[in-house]
Design a protein around this motif. Structure first.
Motif, short mmCIF file in Angstrom:
data_model
loop_
_atom_site.label_atom_id
_atom_site.label_comp_id
_atom_site.label_asym_id
_atom_site.label_seq_id
_atom_site.Cartn_x
_atom_site.Cartn_y
_atom_site.Cartn_z
N SER A 148 0.82 -1.22 0.00
CA SER A 148 0.00 0.00 0.00
C SER A 148 0.85 1.26 0.00
CB SER A 148 -0.95 -0.01 1.20
OG SER A 148 -0.19 -0.05 2.40
N SER A 149 2.11 1.15 0.39
CA SER A 149 2.99 2.32 0.40
C SER A 149 3.58 2.63 -0.98
CB SER A 149 4.13 2.10 1.40
OG SER A 149 4.89 0.96 1.02
N ALA A 150 3.39 1.73 -1.94
CA ALA A 150 3.94 1.93 -3.29
C ALA A 150 3.09 2.96 -4.06
CB ALA A 150 3.96 0.61 -4.05
N CYS A 151 3.70 3.56 -5.07
CA CYS A 151 2.95 4.53 -5.88
C CYS A 151 1.87 3.80 -6.68
CB CYS A 151 3.89 5.28 -6.81
SG CYS A 151 4.62 4.29 -8.10
N ASN A 152 0.93 4.55 -7.23
CA ASN A 152 -0.24 3.96 -7.88
C ASN A 152 -0.07 3.75 -9.37
OD1 ASN A 152 -1.19 4.33 -5.30
ND2 ASN A 152 -3.14 5.14 -5.95
N PHE A 153 1.14 3.66 -9.85
CA PHE A 153 1.35 3.31 -11.24
C PHE A 153 2.61 2.48 -11.37
CE2 PHE A 153 4.17 6.99 -11.41
CZ PHE A 153 3.50 7.93 -10.64
N LEU A 154 2.57 1.59 -12.36
CA LEU A 154 3.71 0.72 -12.60
C LEU A 154 3.83 0.45 -14.09
CD1 LEU A 154 2.61 -2.62 -12.85
CD2 LEU A 154 1.83 -1.84 -10.64
N SER A 214 -0.18 11.08 -19.00
CA SER A 214 0.28 11.46 -17.67
C SER A 214 -0.31 10.50 -16.63
CB SER A 214 -0.16 12.89 -17.36
OG SER A 214 -0.05 13.16 -15.98
N ALA A 215 0.55 9.92 -15.81
CA ALA A 215 0.08 9.02 -14.75
C ALA A 215 -0.78 9.78 -13.75
CB ALA A 215 1.26 8.34 -14.06
N LEU A 216 -0.37 11.00 -13.41
CA LEU A 216 -1.15 11.80 -12.46
C LEU A 216 -2.49 12.24 -13.06
CD1 LEU A 216 1.67 13.95 -10.85
CD2 LEU A 216 0.52 11.93 -9.90
#
Length: 162
Positions: free
Chosen positions: A39-45, A77-79
C-alpha cells in the motif's frame, strides 16, 4: 477495469481489438501485479511483456474492496490518469450514493454510461464530475422517454377488433 479484492472483474473495457483469450490473460496479470503491491507503493507501474513492455503503464487506485485500473501508453500522464480515476469514482458515488460492488453488478448499464462520459474511444473526454453526472442523467431521461413513446405505440393493436 474494476476488480474486487478476489480478482473478479466487475468492469472491463478495451479500446483496441484484442482476442478474448488474451483479454482474460491481461485481466489476470493486471490484477496480480496490482494486488501484489504494498500500500505504500505509488499507484502506477510499468507494464509487463503481455501489455507491451515499457511503453505501457498501469495506473490504479484501490477504494474499499474495489480496484480501479487503467492501462495507458507512456504518452499519458500518470497523475492525469489518477485524476480521471478519481473523477470516475466520484461520478459513480454521486449516481449511487457511495458506490459498492453490488452497484457495479446490478447497474452495469449506468456504470458503462459513466465510463463512456469519462472516456471516449480510449481518450479522456470529461473529468468534471457535475458534467459527467448531468450527461448520464440526461441519457437516462431520454431512454425513459423513448420507452414511454414506444410503449404507447405498441401497447394497443389497432388492427385487432374490439
Amino acid at each position: 477495469m474494476i476488480f474486487n479484492n478476489d480478482g473478479k472483474p466487475r468492469l472491463t473495457k478495451f479500446y483496441a481489438q484484442i482476442p478474448v483469450s488474451t483479454q482474460q490473460m491481461l485481466i489476470s496479470e493486471i490484477f496480480s501485479l496490482v494486488k501484489g503491491r504494498p500500500s505504500s507503493a505509488c499507484n502506477f507501474l510499468e507494464g509487463s511483456t503481455l501489455l507491451g513492455g515499457d511503453e505501457v503503464r498501469i495506473v490504479y487506485r484501490g477504494y474499499a474492496t474495489l480496484w480501479f485500473c487503467f492501462v495507458v501508453d507512456d504518452g499519458e500522464s500518470a497523475l492525469g490518469t489518477l485524476d480521471l480515476i478519481q473523477a470516475f469514482v466520484e461520478a459513480l458515488d454521486t449516481k449511487f450514493g457511495n458506490v459498492c460492488e453490488l452497484d457495479l453488478i446490478f447497474h452495469f448499464d449506468t456504470v458503462h454510461a459513466v465510463l463512456a462520459e469519462c472516456v471516449s474511444g480510449g481518450l479522456v473526454a470529461e473529468t468534471n464530475v457535475s458534467a459527467i453526472v448531468a450527461a448520464v442523467d440526461e441519457g437516462t431521461k431520454q431512454q425513459a422517454l423513448d420507452r414511454s413513446i414506444s410503449g404507447g405505440i405498441f401497447r394497443r393493436n389497432p388492427l385487432r377488433s374490439r
